[in-house]
Design a protein around this motif. Structure first.
Motif, mmCIF file in Angstrom:
data_model
loop_
_atom_site.group_PDB
_atom_site.id
_atom_site.type_symbol
_atom_site.label_atom_id
_atom_site.label_comp_id
_atom_site.label_asym_id
_atom_site.label_seq_id
_atom_site.Cartn_x
_atom_site.Cartn_y
_atom_site.Cartn_z
ATOM 1 N N ILE A 1 -14.969 76.142 12.903
ATOM 2 C CA ILE A 1 -14.177 75.333 12.388
ATOM 3 C C ILE A 1 -13.001 75.632 11.906
ATOM 4 N N GLU A 2 -12.852 77.013 11.293
ATOM 5 C CA GLU A 2 -11.657 77.469 11.010
ATOM 6 C C GLU A 2 -10.577 77.892 11.978
ATOM 7 N N LEU A 3 -11.399 78.507 13.092
ATOM 8 C CA LEU A 3 -10.549 78.859 14.389
ATOM 9 C C LEU A 3 -9.965 77.618 15.086
ATOM 10 N N LEU A 4 -10.724 76.418 14.978
ATOM 11 C CA LEU A 4 -10.177 74.965 15.762
ATOM 12 C C LEU A 4 -9.240 74.587 14.787
ATOM 13 N N ARG A 5 -9.394 74.719 13.666
ATOM 14 C CA ARG A 5 -8.458 74.166 12.872
ATOM 15 C C ARG A 5 -7.015 74.882 12.825
ATOM 16 N N ALA A 6 -7.051 76.058 13.022
ATOM 17 C CA ALA A 6 -5.895 76.960 13.238
ATOM 18 C C ALA A 6 -5.106 76.501 14.710
ATOM 19 N N ARG A 7 -6.000 76.182 15.258
ATOM 20 C CA ARG A 7 -5.232 76.094 16.634
ATOM 21 C C ARG A 7 -4.837 74.499 17.014
ATOM 22 N N LEU A 8 -5.039 73.683 16.047
ATOM 23 C CA LEU A 8 -4.624 72.261 16.076
ATOM 24 C C LEU A 8 -3.166 71.951 16.362
ATOM 25 N N PRO A 9 -2.328 72.778 15.723
ATOM 26 C CA PRO A 9 -0.864 72.352 15.999
ATOM 27 C C PRO A 9 -0.514 72.718 17.541
ATOM 28 N N GLU A 10 -1.298 73.699 18.041
ATOM 29 C CA GLU A 10 -1.013 74.099 19.452
ATOM 30 C C GLU A 10 -1.697 73.223 20.432
ATOM 31 N N ILE A 11 -2.717 72.631 19.921
ATOM 32 C CA ILE A 11 -3.634 71.903 20.910
ATOM 33 C C ILE A 11 -2.713 70.402 20.829
ATOM 34 N N ALA A 12 -2.433 70.037 19.630
ATOM 35 C CA ALA A 12 -1.672 68.596 19.882
ATOM 36 C C ALA A 12 -0.186 68.796 20.629
ATOM 37 N N GLY A 13 0.154 69.941 20.505
ATOM 38 C CA GLY A 13 1.586 70.218 21.439
ATOM 39 C C GLY A 13 1.391 70.156 22.658
ATOM 40 N N ARG A 14 0.303 70.831 23.086
ATOM 41 C CA ARG A 14 0.181 70.616 24.675
ATOM 42 C C ARG A 14 -0.505 69.426 25.221
ATOM 43 N N THR A 15 -1.333 68.555 24.204
ATOM 44 C CA THR A 15 -1.689 67.531 24.435
ATOM 45 C C THR A 15 -0.502 66.367 24.758
ATOM 46 N N VAL A 16 0.494 66.473 23.722
ATOM 47 C CA VAL A 16 1.618 65.532 23.952
ATOM 48 C C VAL A 16 2.690 65.862 25.107
ATOM 49 N N THR A 17 2.553 67.102 25.507
ATOM 50 C CA THR A 17 3.463 67.533 26.589
ATOM 51 C C THR A 17 2.774 67.198 27.925
ATOM 52 N N ALA A 18 1.500 67.300 27.925
ATOM 53 C CA ALA A 18 0.792 66.674 29.205
ATOM 54 C C ALA A 18 0.906 65.360 29.150
ATOM 55 N N ILE A 19 0.772 64.528 28.211
ATOM 56 C CA ILE A 19 1.004 63.064 28.275
ATOM 57 C C ILE A 19 2.247 62.623 28.804
ATOM 58 N N ILE A 20 3.514 63.349 28.217
ATOM 59 C CA ILE A 20 4.875 63.155 28.624
ATOM 60 C C ILE A 20 4.846 63.317 30.416
ATOM 61 N N VAL A 21 4.309 64.584 30.704
ATOM 62 C CA VAL A 21 4.315 64.983 32.071
ATOM 63 C C VAL A 21 3.700 64.059 32.956
ATOM 64 N N GLU A 22 2.540 63.489 32.656
ATOM 65 C CA GLU A 22 1.670 62.823 33.566
ATOM 66 C C GLU A 22 1.818 61.113 33.164
ATOM 67 N N VAL A 23 1.982 60.613 32.246
ATOM 68 C CA VAL A 23 2.230 59.093 32.160
ATOM 69 C C VAL A 23 3.572 58.845 32.152
ATOM 70 N N PRO A 24 3.869 58.052 33.035
ATOM 71 C CA PRO A 24 5.383 57.655 33.095
ATOM 72 C C PRO A 24 5.997 56.821 32.100
ATOM 73 N N GLY A 25 5.214 56.031 31.495
ATOM 74 C CA GLY A 25 5.720 55.281 30.359
ATOM 75 C C GLY A 25 5.852 55.954 29.216
ATOM 76 N N TYR A 26 5.491 57.378 29.104
ATOM 77 C CA TYR A 26 5.898 58.110 27.911
ATOM 78 C C TYR A 26 6.828 59.156 28.341
ATOM 79 N N THR A 27 7.452 59.416 29.410
ATOM 80 C CA THR A 27 8.240 60.167 29.896
ATOM 81 C C THR A 27 9.408 60.616 28.894
ATOM 82 N N ASN A 28 10.169 59.675 28.611
ATOM 83 C CA ASN A 28 11.345 59.647 27.751
ATOM 84 C C ASN A 28 10.827 59.185 26.168
ATOM 85 N N ALA A 29 9.805 58.615 26.088
ATOM 86 C CA ALA A 29 9.574 58.033 24.722
ATOM 87 C C ALA A 29 9.340 59.124 23.844
ATOM 88 N N LEU A 30 8.498 60.403 24.161
ATOM 89 C CA LEU A 30 7.926 61.212 23.117
ATOM 90 C C LEU A 30 9.173 62.328 23.012
#
Length: 411
Positions: free
Chosen positions: A21-50
């Motif tokens: 749990i502690e390791l997962l919690r420490a990685r949350l900012p990194e995981i969130a950033g990668r998730t948002v980056t993937a959405i920007i790249v893969e979902v056209p509707g969010y390319t410029n929105a984020l």
């Protein structure tokens, strides 16, 4: 937003351990950033929105959602409230609808987010040394949680569209009534902005039986206005003797030029009366002309709609029915001592003589009589009128007075 959900029930069967749990919690900012980056790249509707502040905001929302998930996963049971995360997802859905993004784009973002989040979470779980069966249960819990979040967002998106749709429809109805009442340009522009309605160059008013409305709306410009609520409030001036429950009104954008031909073709068989195209802020003129044509009972050939542009002379001549009646009485005064039947025949002949510029054979053909009969009747008329039939002003008055039927006027 029930706490005894599939996610909460799954959390009761999962034991990740404090270290994981502690390791997962420490990685949350990194995981969130990668998730948002993937959405920007893969979902056209969010390319410029984020990009920029909005991207940081969404990244924070992803961290919040994943943090809530970890709290739930570490609780070992349903005691951790799920409602705050679902409420956040619901609010996200409403916000996306307000931003103009579609449901498909929102669900695509969730699919990408689920895949990337699980990839990063599972990598961390393996790194923390969790056994395979725990990782499997962990995966099931992750996807159950994201399913519930996406369902809440879909609900928010749907509710927002329903709410804004109703509000916008009320604004469009208010704009329609203002247009028919002829409000000032400034007032109309404000109403259009309030309704988020893009003004066209022109509007054309169409009046038709309400039973024919549904079949035609889908074929018209999406900006077409359809004042259908409280039509009775228009009053007799703007509705005449039409029954509000049986009459429909359309204000159609940019139906001028060649587009008018297309519109008239699409209205065939719908008993419609079509006013002229007018600058959009003056469409009241188009509506009043169409209404006047209906009051006169103007008709068209076969199943065609009544095009007021084809009846301008009649509409002009009947714009003041009482003045037309007075003019008719004045110019037909020489016939008033004749028997009614004789006066009618001579009036009919005089009308055709004026319309056919005195061409005897054409007058005879129009009246289905012999040319000699025309000559005889015109001799009678010249005896009654004398030299006045050669007076241009008298000829003009007679032409106007006889250009429409004697009963022409409001119906």
């Amino acid at each position: 937003m029930r706490q005894t959900s599939r996610t909460a029930r799954g959390a009761a069967e999962l034991d990740l351990g404090e270290a994981a749990i502690e390791l997962l919690r420490a990685r949350l900012p990194e995981i969130a950033g990668r998730t948002v980056t993937a959405i920007i790249v893969e979902v056209p509707g969010y390319t410029n929105a984020l990009a920029g502040p909005m991207g940081a905001k969404i990244e924070g929302a992803v961290q919040f959602a994943l943090g809530g998930f970890l709290r739930l996963a570490s609780s070992g049971g349903p005691g951790t409230p799920l409602a705050p995360m679902l409420e956040g997802a619901y609010a996200l859905g409403r916000g996306e609808a307000r931003s103009g993004r579609s449901m498909d784009a929102l669900l695509a973002a969730y699919r990408v987010g689920a895949r990337v989040s699980w990839r990063e979470l599972s990598r961390t779980a393996v790194e923390a040394g969790l056994p395979a069966d725990t990782v499997a249960k962990f995966a099931e819990l992750v996807f159950a949680y994201i399913d519930e979040l996406s369902a809440a967002s879909v609900s928010g998106h749907t509710d927002e569209l329903a709410t804004t749709g109703r509000v916008r429809e009320r604004y469009l109805q208010a704009l329609s009534r203002s247009l028919l009442h002829g409000d000032t340009s400034e007032h109309l522009i404000g109403k259009a902005e309030q309704a988020d309605w893009d003004p066209p160059r022109t509007l054309t008013a169409v009046i038709l039986p309400s039973a024919h409305l549904r079949g035609i709306l889908g074929a018209l410009d999406p900006r077409t206005l359809h004042p259908d609520d409280d039509l009775a409030e228009l009053g007799e001036e703007l509705l005449g003797e039409e029954d509000p429950a049986e009459v429909g009104v359309l204000l159609i954008p940019d139906a001028d030029g060649s587009a008018r031909t297309t519109l008239l073709r699409s209205l065939r068989g719908r008993q419609a009366t079509v006013g002229p195209a007018q600058p959009w802020t003056t469409v009241r003129t188009s509506y009043l002309r169409a209404l006047h044509a209906r009051r006169l009972g103007l008709t068209a050939e076969a199943d065609a709609s009544v095009d007021t542009e084809s009846h301008l002379a009649t509409l002009v001549a009947t714009s003041d029915p009482t003045a037309l009646a007075d003019l008719r009485r004045q110019v037909l005064a020489p016939l008033e001592d004749l028997r009614p039947a004789t006066a009618d025949r001579l009036t009919e002949t005089l009308r055709e003589w004026l319309l056919h510029l005195g061409r005897r054979d054409d007058v005879a053909a129009a009246l289905h009589i012999h040319p000699q009969t025309v000559r005889y009747r015109m001799t009678q008329l010249r005896q009654l009128y004398g030299p006045r039939l050669d007076d241009p002003q008298v000829v003009l008055d007679l032409t106007i007075a006889l250009s429409v039927s004697e009963t022409a006027g409001p119906t």
